[in-house]
Design an enzyme around this catalytic site. Sequence first.
Site, PDB file in Angstrom:
ATOM      1  N   ASP A   1       0.829  -1.268   0.080  1.00  0.00           N
ATOM      2  CA  ASP A   1      -0.094   0.030   0.129  1.00  0.00           C
ATOM      3  C   ASP A   1       0.903   1.264  -0.013  1.00  0.00           C
ATOM      4  O   ASP A   1       0.629   2.090   0.578  1.00  0.00           O
ATOM      5  CB  ASP A   1      -0.779   0.020   1.130  1.00  0.00           C
ATOM      6  CG  ASP A   1      -1.933   1.096   1.215  1.00  0.00           C
ATOM      7  OD1 ASP A   1      -2.396   1.343  -0.010  1.00  0.00           O
ATOM      8  OD2 ASP A   1      -2.475   1.482   2.186  1.00  0.00           O
TER       9      ASP A   1
ATOM     10  N   ASP B   1       3.891   2.265   8.094  1.00  0.00           N
ATOM     11  CA  ASP B   1       2.748   1.478   7.955  1.00  0.00           C
ATOM     12  C   ASP B   1       3.435  -0.182   7.246  1.00  0.00           C
ATOM     13  O   ASP B   1       2.783  -0.627   6.666  1.00  0.00           O
ATOM     14  CB  ASP B   1       1.666   1.954   6.980  1.00  0.00           C
ATOM     15  CG  ASP B   1       1.106   3.135   7.628  1.00  0.00           C
ATOM     16  OD1 ASP B   1       1.114   3.146   8.770  1.00  0.00           O
ATOM     17  OD2 ASP B   1       0.338   3.669   6.632  1.00  0.00           O
TER      18      ASP B   1
END
Length: 228
Positions: free
Chosen positions: A44, A61
Amino acid sequence: GRDGYAAPRLKDANLSKSKCREVYRELVIHMRTMYQKCKLVHGDLSEYNMLYHDGKVWIIDVSQSVDLDHPHAFDFLREDCLHVNTFFEKNGTKVIPKRDLFDFITDPVLKDDEVDEYLEALQKKIEAAPPMTDQEKVDEAVFHQAFIPRKMDEIADFERDLKKMQGATGSGEDKSDAARKVDGIYYQTILGMKQDLSGPRASAVDSKAKGKAGEVRPPNGGASAGSE
């Protein structure tokens, strides 16, 4: 961040064009490191989950990353390449074409001390190449959706692919250039093979440096990654 203030996300960093080129080069090396050393694909990656701090880009992340055995790892990596390229191209950087970026990240033959030389050779090809044709844009879209084997036993029919490559590269055209134009065969670099499937590659740098300047065609517009 510093002094209680968070570092800005990359999308809010307001970088100059020259700094964007520098950060892009740094980022694609980070993507390769994640793949080769950590055995991970972020999945992502975009300007929303990267921070800019002390003149460098920091990927966040990472906990959501997938390992290389995940059945959709290559799909996620191609999406990462697409999102990264879209952001930097929008900000004036002439990016590495998606398939070439994917190959750079996944190439098992490329050594750590060859990365800079490899990127320099790739940059020169991008600078010398004309804009992508409509057909090449279609080819890149096909690559984005194609199944890519990760090991030999996932290849449906290697002998068929080899014959297909031999037919494509039998003329006087540069073999590496011609082989990359064969539809549906994208696993050469991942498996450490020559583009025409004739055997293993001894060096990633040699094959990149000796190719034709027209072998790599960049998207339209922008300035080359790492160039001033």
